[in-house]
Scaffold this motif. Structure first.
Motif, PDB file in Angstrom:
ATOM      1  N   TRP A 185      55.983  54.254  54.656  1.00 16.09           N
ATOM      2  CA  TRP A 185      55.074  53.638  55.615  1.00 16.09           C
ATOM      3  C   TRP A 185      54.439  52.319  55.173  1.00 16.09           C
ATOM      4  N   LEU A 186      54.232  52.116  53.887  1.00  9.55           N
ATOM      5  CA  LEU A 186      53.571  50.866  53.461  1.00  9.55           C
ATOM      6  C   LEU A 186      54.389  49.610  53.768  1.00  9.55           C
ATOM      7  N   PRO A 187      55.725  49.619  53.643  1.00  6.55           N
ATOM      8  CA  PRO A 187      56.471  48.423  54.057  1.00  6.55           C
ATOM      9  C   PRO A 187      56.224  48.051  55.520  1.00  6.55           C
ATOM     10  N   ILE A 188      56.084  49.066  56.381  1.00  4.99           N
ATOM     11  CA  ILE A 188      55.788  48.796  57.794  1.00  4.99           C
ATOM     12  C   ILE A 188      54.391  48.209  57.935  1.00  4.99           C
ATOM     13  N   VAL A 189      53.444  48.742  57.167  1.00  5.92           N
ATOM     14  CA  VAL A 189      52.078  48.212  57.191  1.00  5.92           C
ATOM     15  C   VAL A 189      52.065  46.750  56.759  1.00  5.92           C
ATOM     16  N   PHE A 190      52.744  46.434  55.683  1.00  2.00           N
ATOM     17  CA  PHE A 190      52.759  45.059  55.174  1.00  2.00           C
ATOM     18  C   PHE A 190      53.447  44.110  56.158  1.00  2.00           C
ATOM     19  N   TYR A 191      54.571  44.550  56.710  1.00  2.00           N
ATOM     20  CA  TYR A 191      55.301  43.674  57.630  1.00  2.00           C
ATOM     21  C   TYR A 191      54.478  43.367  58.871  1.00  2.00           C
ATOM     22  N   TYR A 192      53.930  44.408  59.513  1.00  2.00           N
ATOM     23  CA  TYR A 192      53.176  44.180  60.744  1.00  2.00           C
ATOM     24  C   TYR A 192      51.859  43.455  60.481  1.00  2.00           C
ATOM     25  N   SER A 193      51.267  43.645  59.326  1.00  2.00           N
ATOM     26  CA  SER A 193      50.049  42.891  58.986  1.00  2.00           C
ATOM     27  C   SER A 193      50.373  41.405  58.904  1.00  2.00           C
TER      28      SER A 193
ATOM     29  N   CYS B 215      51.207  40.094  62.519  1.00  5.77           N
ATOM     30  CA  CYS B 215      50.026  39.941  63.375  1.00  5.77           C
ATOM     31  C   CYS B 215      49.187  38.740  62.933  1.00  5.77           C
ATOM     32  N   TYR B 216      48.997  38.609  61.644  1.00  4.20           N
ATOM     33  CA  TYR B 216      48.158  37.510  61.158  1.00  4.20           C
ATOM     34  C   TYR B 216      48.787  36.153  61.469  1.00  4.20           C
ATOM     35  N   THR B 217      50.070  35.997  61.182  1.00  2.81           N
ATOM     36  CA  THR B 217      50.732  34.710  61.426  1.00  2.81           C
ATOM     37  C   THR B 217      50.815  34.387  62.917  1.00  2.81           C
ATOM     38  N   THR B 218      50.974  35.421  63.745  1.00  2.00           N
ATOM     39  CA  THR B 218      51.011  35.189  65.196  1.00  2.00           C
ATOM     40  C   THR B 218      49.655  34.730  65.697  1.00  2.00           C
ATOM     41  N   LEU B 219      48.601  35.370  65.236  1.00  2.00           N
ATOM     42  CA  LEU B 219      47.254  34.969  65.639  1.00  2.00           C
ATOM     43  C   LEU B 219      46.896  33.592  65.094  1.00  2.00           C
ATOM     44  N   ALA B 220      47.439  33.245  63.936  1.00  6.16           N
ATOM     45  CA  ALA B 220      47.142  31.949  63.323  1.00  6.16           C
ATOM     46  C   ALA B 220      47.713  30.786  64.129  1.00  6.16           C
TER      47      ALA B 220
END
Length: 409
Positions: free
Chosen positions: A219-227, A230-235
């Motif tokens: 699960w952590l790879p999914i957490v890191f990827y989506y984090s 999301c951050y780069t999209t919002l940026a």
């Protein structure tokens, strides 16, 4: 109480729980009810004071608690500091009065009696009886060895009476527990220190077991990827919440940590609800299927709380909960906002499973937050099964009035 009196009472030292008549404390494997207990001197007991061999006393009863050191909610040091000594006062408290389940659990580590007087008549009688029983044991040793080979997983740590328990521990339990009916609830909340086999099919059995490290690995790879996503999209500054055709609110990257923490907080509520209303539902006594489902979901964990292979969710089963959480958020919130909340909730789930494993097998420092959580969770298992549903936090127990009460002396 004399040693002679103790030896006469030993065959009858069986504890009954909630009127069910379930035998919960029986002699250790290899010690039949008719066998005299082994005698130890105070010097012998005092020598066992290390992590490799730790013995304690309760009155004249001797217990080898080496295997329990890692599991003890108060940590290893708490028991080691009392090794070779009488723990009767500690069992009564303060700071903690041990529950009936905890006392029954301790009986699994009983190994013999304290010989306070090497020359007493009682001691001589017990030695003679033991010598006679050892002769009988030798005659059946070949048969015992064969039985141990046939049932190897079941011979390591339990004092369950295989002949008198409500289920047959030599067979898979999944299809048996549904027949317990009204006795199921009391039986499942009387924990034992032994492995459980749920299914006879090796593949099905293996699918119910998960090593703790698979949770972060999956699960952590999914957490890191989506984090990162999301951050780069919002940026980019193109994300807006449209309220009317003429008015919208821009969402910048600095909002991501807030959305992430919101998802984590939302998971803590889901964690509480699943634990309380699903895992701790009380299945109707007449419903074989609901009892079986309850046992597979959570009952087996309460029956064998220190089975290290079943302390975290198998990723396959967890994916259904994760997928439902993801779908609800994607359909409730705007695209990137829903994913931001989702990834925070997924991270909360990973932390929850890791904390749960640590609460069963870790040894947190006394006075720390994790120490208080471990003590709280062990009380839930051994004494307060209808309260204390928070795992990673006790927050939601307060507004829903399910906090485990403090003990009073």
């Amino acid at each position: 109480m004399t040693l002679r009196t103790l030896s006469a009472l030993l065959p009858f030292c069986t504890v009954f729980y909630s009127g069910v008549g379930l035998r919960s404390a029986s002699p250790l494997p290899g010690m039949s009810p008719s066998t005299s207990p082994r005698l130890f001197t105070e010097r012998e007991v005092a020598r066992h004071c290390t992590k490799d061999s730790c013995w304690v006393l309760q009155g004249t009863r001797v217990y080898d608690v080496t295997a329990f050191l890692r599991m003890h909610p108060g940590g290893e040091a708490h028991i080691l500091s009392r090794s070779g000594k009488d723990v009767c006062q500690e069992m009564e408290g303060p700071p903690h009065r041990h529950s009936d389940n905890a006392r029954r659990w301790m009986e699994q580590y009983y190994i013999g009696e304290l010989d306070r007087d090497n020359y007493s008549e009682e001691a001589k009688t017990l030695r003679e009886r033991r010598k006679a029983s050892e002769h009988t044991a030798e005659e059946t040793s070949d048969k015992n060895v064969k039985n141990k080979d046939d049932n190897a997983p079941f011979n390591h740590c339990s004092s369950v009476d295989l002949d008198k328990d409500l289920v047959d521990w030599r067979k898979p339990l999944a299809w048996q527990v549904g027949y317990l009916g009204e006795k199921y609830d009391a039986w499942v909340h009387q924990p034992v220190d032994r492995p459980i086999r749920l299914f006879g099919n090796p593949f099905m059995e293996a699918s119910t077991k998960t090593s703790w490290y698979w949770v972060p690995v999956v699960w952590l790879p999914i957490v890191f990827y989506y984090s990162w996503h999301c951050y780069t999209t919002l940026a980019k500054g193109t994300t807006r919440i449209v309220l009317t055709s003429d008015f919208s609110i821009p969402i910048h990257e600095y909002v991501f940590p807030i959305l992430f923490l919101l998802g984590w907080f939302l998971w803590s509520f889901i964690e509480y609800c699943i634990h309380r209303f699903v895992f701790h539902m009380k299945p109707p006594a007449h419903n074989y299927y609901l009892i079986t489902i309850h046992f597979l979901l959570h009952g087996q964990h309460h029956k064998s709380p220190f089975d290290g292979s079943r302390l975290v969710f198998p990723p396959g089963l967890a994916s259904f909960v994760v997928g439902t959480f993801y779908a609800l958020l994607r359909n409730t919130l705007p695209d990137i906002l829903g994913i931001s909340v989702f990834v925070g909730g997924l991270c909360g789930y990973v932390i929850y499973d890791m904390i749960h494993y640590y609460l069963h097998y870790g040894s947190p420092k006394k006075g720390s937050y994790m120490y208080s959580l471990k003590t709280y969770h062990v009380k839930h298992h051994f004494e307060h099964q209808r309260s204390g549903f928070g795992i990673s936090s006790t927050f939601w127990d307060h507004p829903f009035d399910t906090v485990i009460p403090d003990e009073k002396f």
